[in-house]
Design an enzyme around this catalytic site. Structure first.
Site, PDB file in Angstrom:
ATOM      1  N   ASP A 178       0.957  -1.204   0.034  1.00  0.00           N
ATOM      2  CA  ASP A 178      -0.119   0.232  -0.031  1.00  0.00           C
ATOM      3  C   ASP A 178       0.795   1.264   0.244  1.00  0.00           C
ATOM      4  OD1 ASP A 178       0.722  -0.776   2.542  1.00  0.00           O
ATOM      5  OD2 ASP A 178      -0.750   0.133   3.495  1.00  0.00           O
TER       6      ASP A 178
ATOM      7  N   GLU B 113      -0.993  -2.185   5.096  1.00  0.00           N
ATOM      8  CA  GLU B 113       0.201  -2.173   6.279  1.00  0.00           C
ATOM      9  C   GLU B 113       0.072  -0.945   7.114  1.00  0.00           C
ATOM     10  OE1 GLU B 113       2.911  -1.531   8.954  1.00  0.00           O
ATOM     11  OE2 GLU B 113       3.095  -0.473   7.090  1.00  0.00           O
TER      12      GLU B 113
END
Ligand code: ZN
Ligand code: ZN
Length: 453
Positions: A85, A152
């Protein structure tokens, strides 16, 4: 014998073609997506996984999570995780693959996005390590799991994959690995046993006052003044209550109150990010925070007690000694004097949620990505803290040469673990942290600390 030869020797002589990596990395870098919204990133990862027809792919685990498993005969099972991400940061680098991307955030606002934490790098190098291991299958046996994790930065991606059945989707790993890029001389690989990243406790606190006309402060309990006093008093937890040789960070990262210049609002909201290596110290500091917040509200004459919301709890990343003992000699051989001891890092990770779900030992190492000339110039002028962009900074940009470093590190790390004889563990019993804290558990934390006060 599950690996024939030294991991570094096998990796450096692997016939894998890695020429595609730079273009793939640049695509990821130019197309960062926010936590939980990594749709295009996941599509691209799956497209790249088509290079590996013998790996079993499981997509859409916990949102956009993906696993790829290569079963290559008898031997240990090694899992390596890469997150993918991006962050709501406007990139301020001048490379031609800089992100110009934007996306709607959870509040529906369009925000610029950037891979400011290097998760594009982690993902590309895990794909690279897969290519290396795939090309030398005759040199090792065992099972390798490549795990691509979303979200995350929101601390929910690993929990999401576990709750969505990760432990049933892949074979049980004997060991779990992860790596993270950091500011540091390009090509340096940092390892250490024990705690290397902190636990993280995020607390949102609402302070209640009494609203009034801005010209009539005597009719109010002013939550802005209360918030200001609370923020200042909270600075004394670390400076006055934590032993000087112990690590603790308490940052008030957000203060919100009021919408108009002529209205004293009736509440204020502060958000705290707290980091610790030591769990007992964490509990002690949470108690101190609650004590101070309540006492300041009382001192201000607030009618209503402050509200505490524990919105995030992450354990520390505590590398298993046995895994360090296996990997460090392999890194020393592969990287020579660039394999160095890791200083504990004050950031936090949700990676340990994955090994904890399996009850497996684990290790996270870091890779320095700052161009050497830039690092040396800053070091010579005593300006490392000022001139070198850290993770999450708009100028954070890994030197392209370090893609090779992290690909080698991943492949060497996995091979050294495939060569090790791991003891049988109780596979049926996952440890604490295997699932996300439920609301009840978060409330229990609040209740527990409230009771101590
Ligand atoms: Zn980050
Ligand atoms: Zn990160």
């Amino acid at each position: 014998m599950t690996v024939s030869g030294s991991p570094a020797g096998i990796v450096d002589n692997a016939p894998a073609d890695l020429d595609w990596m730079e273009e793939v990395y640049k695509w990821f870098h130019a197309h960062p997506e926010l936590s939980g919204a990594e749709e295009q990133t996941a599509i691209r990862i799956r497209k790249e996984l088509e290079r590996f027809p013998d790996w079993e792919i499981t997509p859409n685990l916990g949102g956009y999570g993906i696993t790829a498993v290569l079963r290559n005969g008898d031997g240990p099972t090694v899992l390596m995780r890469a997150d993918f991400d991006g962050l709501p940061v406007a990139e301020a680098t001048d490379v031609d693959y800089a992100s110009k991307h934007s996306q709607l955030n959870a509040q529906g606002e369009r925000v610029p996005t950037m891979h400011a934490c290097g998760h594009d790098h982690h993902t590309t190098s895990l794909l690279g390590a897969m290519a290396v291991l795939d090309s030398v299958r005759d040199k090792w046996s065992g099972t390798v799991i490549a795990l691509f994790q979303p979200a995350e930065e929101a601390s929910i991606g690993a929990h999401g994959m576990v709750s969505d059945g990760l432990t049933k989707a892949v074979p049980h790993p004997d060991v779990c690995l992860a790596q993270h890029v950091v500011a540091g001389p390009a090509g340096t690989v940092y390892t250490a046993p024990g705690p290397v990243m902190t636990s993280s406790t995020t607390i949102e606190i609402t302070l209640f006052g009494r609203g009034a006309h801005a010209s009539m402060p005597h009719r109010s309990v002013d939550p802005v003044v209360l918030a200001a006093a609370t923020v200042m008093k909270l600075q004394t937890v670390v400076s006055r209550e934590v032993p000087p040789n112990k690590f603790a960070v308490i940052t008030v990262a957000s203060v919100e109150a009021g919408k108009a210049n002529n209205v004293i609002p009736d509440s204020a909201r502060i958000a705290l990010s707290c980091r610790f290596y030591d769990e007992d110290l964490r509990k002690k500091c949470v108690e101190a925070i609650k004590r101070i917040v309540r006492a300041e509200a009382m001192a201000a004459g607030a009618d209503r007690d402050p509200e505490f919301k524990f919105v995030g709890l992450l354990g520390a990343t505590d590398n298993t000694d046995e895994v360090y003992d296996v990997i460090r000699p392999a890194f020393d051989e592969a990287f020579g004097e660039d394999s160095v001891e890791m200083e504990p890092w004050t950031a936090s990770e949700d990676f340990p949620v994955i090994p904890k779900a399996f009850g497996s030992p684990y290790m996270l190492w870091t890779v320095g990505i700052t161009p050497r000339t830039q690092w040396e110039r800053a070091e010579a002028s005593g300006r490392l803290d000022i001139d070198i962009p850290t993770n999450h900074n708009p100028g954070f940009l890994p030197d392209l040469s370090t893609l090779q470093t992290s690909t080698r590190a991943a492949a060497v790390g996995i091979l050294s673990c495939l060569a090790h004889d791991w003891p049988e563990r109780d596979k049926a019993k996952p440890t604490m942290g295997a699932v996300p804290p439920t609301d009840a558990e978060i409330d229990a934390v609040a209740v527990e600390t409230a009771q101590v006060n």
